[in-house]
Design a protein around this motif. Structure first.
Motif, PDB file in Angstrom:
ATOM      1  N   PRO A  84       0.803  -1.226   0.000  1.00 13.61           N
ATOM      2  CA  PRO A  84       0.000   0.000   0.000  1.00 13.61           C
ATOM      3  C   PRO A  84       0.835   1.277   0.000  1.00 13.61           C
ATOM      4  CG  PRO A  84      -0.184  -1.132   2.112  1.00 13.61           C
ATOM      5  CD  PRO A  84       0.585  -2.033   1.205  1.00 13.61           C
ATOM      6  N   VAL A  85       1.996   1.274   0.642  1.00 12.30           N
ATOM      7  CA  VAL A  85       2.849   2.470   0.665  1.00 12.30           C
ATOM      8  C   VAL A  85       3.446   2.734  -0.712  1.00 12.30           C
ATOM      9  CG1 VAL A  85       4.929   3.514   1.669  1.00 12.30           C
ATOM     10  CG2 VAL A  85       3.323   2.259   3.135  1.00 12.30           C
ATOM     11  N   VAL A  86       3.831   1.683  -1.404  1.00 15.14           N
ATOM     12  CA  VAL A  86       4.355   1.836  -2.769  1.00 15.14           C
ATOM     13  C   VAL A  86       3.269   2.441  -3.657  1.00 15.14           C
ATOM     14  CG1 VAL A  86       5.073   0.535  -4.824  1.00 15.14           C
ATOM     15  CG2 VAL A  86       6.129   0.057  -2.605  1.00 15.14           C
ATOM     16  N   ARG A  87       2.048   1.959  -3.535  1.00 16.63           N
ATOM     17  CA  ARG A  87       0.941   2.507  -4.340  1.00 16.63           C
ATOM     18  C   ARG A  87       0.629   3.943  -3.951  1.00 16.63           C
ATOM     19  NH1 ARG A  87      -0.420  -0.397  -8.967  1.00 16.63           N
ATOM     20  NH2 ARG A  87       0.409  -2.465  -8.547  1.00 16.63           N
ATOM     21  N   TYR A  88       0.735   4.244  -2.671  1.00 17.38           N
ATOM     22  CA  TYR A  88       0.513   5.621  -2.223  1.00 17.38           C
ATOM     23  C   TYR A  88       1.566   6.556  -2.844  1.00 17.38           C
ATOM     24  CZ  TYR A  88       0.004   9.730   0.650  1.00 17.38           C
ATOM     25  OH  TYR A  88      -0.175  11.026   1.057  1.00 17.38           O
TER      26      TYR A  88
END
Length: 155
Positions: A84-88
């Motif tokens: 999720p952090v990579v996508r954020y």
């Protein structure tokens, strides 16, 4: 110019006092330029080194090199599609280059994958371009409702 001096103790070993200077022109860079040069060098030999890519993407963004940051974030999304952090971060990069549609899609994916820090989303200046799009507010409202329902279930 980098100077190191002083005595240093490592466990039971005391290192003698040394001073040295690096005089090569390729090392004469500002802190952020040096960081970028250094990380790019590592990635030349280890192109899938995720931590290095994450630091490089941040360094590019700090320098205002948003297209290069986006390229790094796309690579990270390939290597870690469920992070999720990579996508954020990918949403932030898309926003910084003005691709609102892709930014909203990446932000929605990030939230679906578990990114929950709504306060950070609302304050993050990298997402400024999204705030004028109704889909952004709808996504945040939907996420707040889901978080509230989840919190109510947990109590």
């Amino acid at each position: 110019m980098i100077k190191l001096s002083g005595s240093y103790q490592l466990s039971s070993i005391t290192l003698p006092q040394h001073t040295f200077q690096i005089k090569s022109n390729k090392f004469k860079k500002s802190d952020e330029d040096f960081t970028i040069w250094f990380l790019e060098g590592i990635l030349d030999n280890h192109p899938s080194y995720v931590d290095c890519l994450m630091y490089l993407g941040n360094a590019y963004t700090i320098q205002g090199r948003h297209e290069e940051g986006l390229r790094v974030d796309k690579r990270l999304a390939e290597l870690r599609p469920k992070d999720p952090v990579v996508r954020y971060n990918l949403a932030c990069s898309y926003s910084l280059v003005g691709n609102v549609d892709a930014a909203i899609e990446a932000l929605e994916t990030s939230i679906k994958l578990g990114y929950k820090d709504i306060r950070h989303i609302e304050k993050d200046r990298d997402l400024e371009r999204l705030r004028y799009d109704k889909r952004y507010q709808e996504l945040l409202d939907k996420t707040k409702r889901a978080n509230a329902a989840r919190n109510k279930e947990d109590t």
